[in-house]
Write an enzyme that holds these catalytic residues in place. Structure first.
Site, PDB file in Angstrom:
ATOM      1  N   SER A  64       0.793  -1.228   0.000  1.00 10.13           N
ATOM      2  CA  SER A  64       0.000   0.000   0.000  1.00 10.13           C
ATOM      3  C   SER A  64       0.830   1.285   0.000  1.00 10.13           C
ATOM      4  O   SER A  64       1.493   1.589  -0.971  1.00 10.13           O
ATOM      5  CB  SER A  64      -0.963  -0.060   1.184  1.00 10.13           C
ATOM      6  OG  SER A  64      -1.881   0.974   1.107  1.00 10.13           O
ATOM      7  N   ASP A 278      -2.111   1.490  -3.361  1.00  8.76           N
ATOM      8  CA  ASP A 278      -3.028   0.416  -3.776  1.00  8.76           C
ATOM      9  C   ASP A 278      -4.470   0.917  -3.853  1.00  8.76           C
ATOM     10  O   ASP A 278      -5.414   0.124  -3.888  1.00  8.76           O
ATOM     11  CB  ASP A 278      -2.924  -0.794  -2.841  1.00  8.76           C
ATOM     12  CG  ASP A 278      -3.321  -0.467  -1.411  1.00  8.76           C
ATOM     13  OD1 ASP A 278      -3.357   0.724  -1.062  1.00  8.76           O
ATOM     14  OD2 ASP A 278      -3.601  -1.401  -0.639  1.00  8.76           O
ATOM     15  N   ALA A 371      -8.172   9.624   9.497  1.00  7.54           N
ATOM     16  CA  ALA A 371      -7.788  10.944   8.997  1.00  7.54           C
ATOM     17  C   ALA A 371      -6.956  10.826   7.724  1.00  7.54           C
ATOM     18  O   ALA A 371      -6.994  11.698   6.854  1.00  7.54           O
ATOM     19  CB  ALA A 371      -7.000  11.681  10.080  1.00  7.54           C
ATOM     20  N   ASN A 372      -6.240   9.699   7.568  1.00  5.69           N
ATOM     21  CA  ASN A 372      -5.407   9.511   6.381  1.00  5.69           C
ATOM     22  C   ASN A 372      -6.200   9.203   5.104  1.00  5.69           C
ATOM     23  O   ASN A 372      -5.614   8.949   4.055  1.00  5.69           O
ATOM     24  CB  ASN A 372      -4.341   8.437   6.639  1.00  5.69           C
ATOM     25  CG  ASN A 372      -4.934   7.054   6.909  1.00  5.69           C
ATOM     26  OD1 ASN A 372      -6.052   6.763   6.497  1.00  5.69           O
ATOM     27  ND2 ASN A 372      -4.184   6.206   7.592  1.00  5.69           N
ATOM     28  N   ARG A 496       2.464   5.987  19.102  1.00 10.36           N
ATOM     29  CA  ARG A 496       2.119   4.564  18.972  1.00 10.36           C
ATOM     30  C   ARG A 496       3.079   3.909  17.979  1.00 10.36           C
ATOM     31  O   ARG A 496       3.565   4.569  17.056  1.00 10.36           O
ATOM     32  CB  ARG A 496       0.658   4.388  18.513  1.00 10.36           C
ATOM     33  CG  ARG A 496       0.298   5.176  17.263  1.00 10.36           C
ATOM     34  CD  ARG A 496      -1.096   4.851  16.766  1.00 10.36           C
ATOM     35  NE  ARG A 496      -1.148   3.532  16.178  1.00 10.36           N
ATOM     36  CZ  ARG A 496      -0.789   3.265  14.917  1.00 10.36           C
ATOM     37  NH1 ARG A 496      -0.342   4.204  14.109  1.00 10.36           N
ATOM     38  NH2 ARG A 496      -0.868   2.040  14.468  1.00 10.36           N
ATOM     39  N   GLY A 499       2.101  -0.175  12.696  1.00 12.00           N
ATOM     40  CA  GLY A 499       1.894  -1.594  12.378  1.00 12.00           C
ATOM     41  C   GLY A 499       2.235  -1.891  10.931  1.00 12.00           C
ATOM     42  O   GLY A 499       1.978  -2.994  10.449  1.00 12.00           O
ATOM     43  N   ARG A 505       5.101   6.320  15.528  1.00  9.56           N
ATOM     44  CA  ARG A 505       4.439   7.527  15.023  1.00  9.56           C
ATOM     45  C   ARG A 505       4.132   8.477  16.173  1.00  9.56           C
ATOM     46  O   ARG A 505       3.726   8.046  17.261  1.00  9.56           O
ATOM     47  CB  ARG A 505       3.132   7.170  14.316  1.00  9.56           C
ATOM     48  CG  ARG A 505       3.330   6.355  13.058  1.00  9.56           C
ATOM     49  CD  ARG A 505       2.084   6.376  12.180  1.00  9.56           C
ATOM     50  NE  ARG A 505       2.130   5.309  11.203  1.00  9.56           N
ATOM     51  CZ  ARG A 505       2.825   5.359  10.062  1.00  9.56           C
ATOM     52  NH1 ARG A 505       3.537   6.421   9.765  1.00  9.56           N
ATOM     53  NH2 ARG A 505       2.809   4.337   9.224  1.00  9.56           N
TER      54      ARG A 505
HETATM   55  C1  G16 Z   1      -2.744   0.741   6.580  1.00 13.32           C
HETATM   56  C2  G16 Z   1      -4.048   0.470   7.278  1.00 13.32           C
HETATM   57  C3  G16 Z   1      -4.621   1.768   7.804  1.00 13.32           C
HETATM   58  C4  G16 Z   1      -3.607   2.460   8.699  1.00 13.32           C
HETATM   59  C5  G16 Z   1      -2.260   2.614   7.973  1.00 13.32           C
HETATM   60  C6  G16 Z   1      -1.167   3.095   8.881  1.00 13.32           C
HETATM   61  O1  G16 Z   1      -2.973   1.588   5.494  1.00 13.32           O
HETATM   62  O2  G16 Z   1      -4.916  -0.144   6.360  1.00 13.32           O
HETATM   63  O3  G16 Z   1      -5.791   1.469   8.506  1.00 13.32           O
HETATM   64  O4  G16 Z   1      -4.050   3.710   9.071  1.00 13.32           O
HETATM   65  O5  G16 Z   1      -1.843   1.364   7.467  1.00 13.32           O
HETATM   66  O6  G16 Z   1      -0.996   2.171   9.908  1.00 13.32           O
HETATM   67  P1  G16 Z   1       0.191   2.271  10.937  1.00 13.32           P
HETATM   68  O7  G16 Z   1       0.096   3.641  11.527  1.00 13.32           O
HETATM   69  O8  G16 Z   1      -0.050   1.175  11.915  1.00 13.32           O
HETATM   70  O9  G16 Z   1       1.474   2.129  10.163  1.00 13.32           O
HETATM   71  P2  G16 Z   1      -2.460   1.235   4.038  1.00 13.32           P
HETATM   72  O10 G16 Z   1      -3.081   2.266   3.170  1.00 13.32           O
HETATM   73  O11 G16 Z   1      -0.957   1.298   4.103  1.00 13.32           O
HETATM   74  O12 G16 Z   1      -2.965  -0.161   3.815  1.00 13.32           O
END
Ligand code: G16
Length: 540
Positions: A64, A278, A371-372, A496, A499, A505
């Site tokens: 993504s 994506d 928010a993203n 946090r 993931g 972050r």
């Molecule tokens: C993914 C998740 C989102 C999340 C983002 C950032 O987005 O689908 O829900 O907000 O990662 O997550 P983290 O802050 O844990 O890195 P994407 O668009 O990369 O699939």
């Protein structure tokens, strides 16, 4: 299942020794060269999940928003949702098993999850445009075939398209036809129906510029453009012919840097948006006449959609229960506006659309957006039936409103957040309400905010509670944040572990941009000092 064949093939997809990965916010993500074994094993796991649920399961190969060098994989559950939490644990166990333990772990999972190994299995696969994705999806296919599963490889797809395919297949086509053509037809038909009576004067309001992040969104929007002979004119930028995926462009770049992507020509007051790599996130923005950049994020998208849906419900005189779901990243002004002005209940969950989606299922109409720019709207079966019935029974203006609701249900991808579907919903609402991007932006004023990333040796030393708004460990970190927050007006900050990336972050908001920047920086320093920062300490 032929366990010996699995063992033999598994050795061809050997796990690099010492590598430990976790099924994170959106599946496994790391450098592409470390993922071959994970892909093979997720092929195996998808077969087990398919046997257990007696349904088609999806496997999406994508990282993504991450840089082009990364890749990732996630499994899609029967109704197009993210994988169930208990299976995320199985996925982590299987991905981290040493070679000699793969058979045992597979049998353990089968036993714990009561998988009937005699059952047939069917898996559908999609992938993004990363150079590594094709080979990695081949490893998924190896895992599926060696464990006796059947599969259909869709090849290049946006992530939300794969979610849609899984949902269609498991509802025997009721949700739609499980082909890209079926997807385009369903969405474009709903869009055209919805915007039939839209009041729109001049060319300006029809033109939308789209930054495709040099990703799959460009390919799919180009295919879909043929389905709109009228109604919406889109111009594509960052289509992947020259630039790198997500590099200096795309929704994540625009949101986190609060500036326009490279490679797009923007005139004042022109409506522009960015997809991510994506195409599951969307962010809008524009330059005003004075040359100031304005960002319209997921919070404002949720607000626009909520107010439109509320107006339609009011028109038809139906009081379905609406809820908006956000995360800790939601701008404080958006939450206040939704609660105080729009009188809509707002809920906060942990980051990750899987958490928001789950919460949104509790309402007749559950609107969720991070928010993203990642989000969608879910309609309960009861709400859908009621609206369909009213679209038949009501008359005149009320009937028109019910018809609009009926079409908007079809326009949303209810399996997952979807940049293409969200873009069409937003464009339809703006056209129907005759709103310019400035008028939309003026709904409320965002509190200045800043997001930063901090590199630490092990990001898991940070644990959180209260929907990630408070740090539990390491000791002293939350107290340090609390003290820093007290120094600024209207301020808030949290940290946090990501993931999806190997970083922590940091988010801060305050009454001025200077204060938000300064607070974010000070919190970053606290993280660096108390959570084992590596490399250079954060610079202002
Ligand atoms: C993914 C998740 C989102 C999340 C983002 C950032 O987005 O689908 O829900 O907000 O990662 O997550 P983290 O802050 O844990 O890195 P994407 O668009 O990369 O699939």
């Amino acid at each position: 299942m032929d366990l010996d064949a699995i063992t033999k093939h598994s050795a061809l997809h050997a796990k690099p020794s010492g590598l430990i990965l976790q099924y994170g916010t959106a599946g496994f993500r790391t450098k592409a060269e470390h993922l071959d074994h994970v892909m093979f094993r997720m092929g195996l796991l998808a077969v087990l999940r398919s046997k257990q649920t007696k349904s088609t399961i999806g496997v999406m190969v994508t990282a993504s928003h991450n840089p082009e060098e990364d890749n990732g994989v996630k499994l899609v559950d029967p109704l197009g949702e993210m994988l169930a939490p208990s299976w995320e644990e199985h996925a982590t166990c299987l991905a981290n098993a040493e070679e000699q333990d793969v058979q045992r772990v597979l049998l353990d999972i089968s036993e714990k999850a009561a998988v009937d190994l005699q059952q047939d299995a069917f898996v559908v696969i999609g992938r993004d445009t990363r150079p590594s994705s094709e080979k990695l999806s081949q490893s998924v296919i190896d895992g599926i075939t060696v464990s006796g599963g059947q599969f259909h490889d869709y090849g290049l797809l946006t992530t939300p398209q794969l979610h849609y395919m899984v949902y269609c297949r498991n509802t025997q086509g009721q949700y739609g036809k499980a082909t890209t053509e079926g997807y385009y037809q369903k969405l474009s038909k709903a869009f055209v129906e919805l915007t039939k009576q839209a009041f729109c004067s001049g060319d300006e309001c029809l033109l939308l510029k789209v930054d495709c992040a040099n990703g799959i969104g460009a390919l799919k929007l180009r295919e879909m453009k043929n389905y709109f002979s009228q109604g919406l004119s889109i111009q594509l930028f960052n289509v992947g012919t020259t630039g790198k995926l997500n590099h200096l462009c795309g929704a994540d770049f625009v949101k986190s840097h609060q500036k326009p992507p490279q490679g797009i020509e923007m005139k004042p007051n022109e409506r522009c948006c960015s997809f991510d790599g994506d195409a599951d996130r969307i962010i809008y923005y524009y330059y005003d006449a004075d040359g100031h950049f304005h960002l319209i994020d997921g919070d404002k998208i949720a607000t626009l959609i909520s107010s439109f849906l509320k107006e339609l419900l009011l028109e038809i005189g139906e009081s379905l229960n609406i809820g908006v779901v956000q995360t800790a990243y939601a701008n404080g002004s958006s939450t206040r506006y939704l609660e105080d002005v729009m009188k809509v209940p707002v809920y906060c969950t942990k980051t990750g659309v899987k958490h928001l989606h789950h919460k949104a299922q509790e309402f007749d109409i559950g609107i969720y957006f991070e928010a993203n720019g990642h989000g969608t709207v879910l309609f309960s079966k009861t709400a859908e039936m009621k609206i369909k019935q009213l679209a038949e029974e009501l008359e005149d203006k009320k009937r028109k409103a019910a018809k609009m609701l009926e079409n908007i249900i079809d326009l949303f991808n209810q399996a997952a957040g979807d940049a293409i579907s969200d873009m069409l919903v937003i464009e339809a609402i703006l056209a129907l309400k005759g709103l310019t991007i400035q008028q939309w932006d003026a709904l409320y004023t965002d509190l200045p905010n800043r997001q930063l990333k901090v590199k630490v040796a092990d990001r898991q030393v940070i644990s959180t509670t209260d929907a990630e708004r408070k740090a539990v460990t390491p000791p002293g970190l939350q107290e340090a944040i609390d003290d820093l927050v007290k120094k600024y007006k209207l301020s808030r900050a949290f940290v946090r572990p990501s993931g999806t990336e190997d970083i922590v972050r940091v988010y801060a908001e305050a009454d001025s941009q200077e204060s938000a920047d300064s607070l974010a920086h000070e919190v970053s320093l606290a993280v660096f000092q108390l959570a084992g920062g590596v490399g250079e300490s954060p610079q202002p």
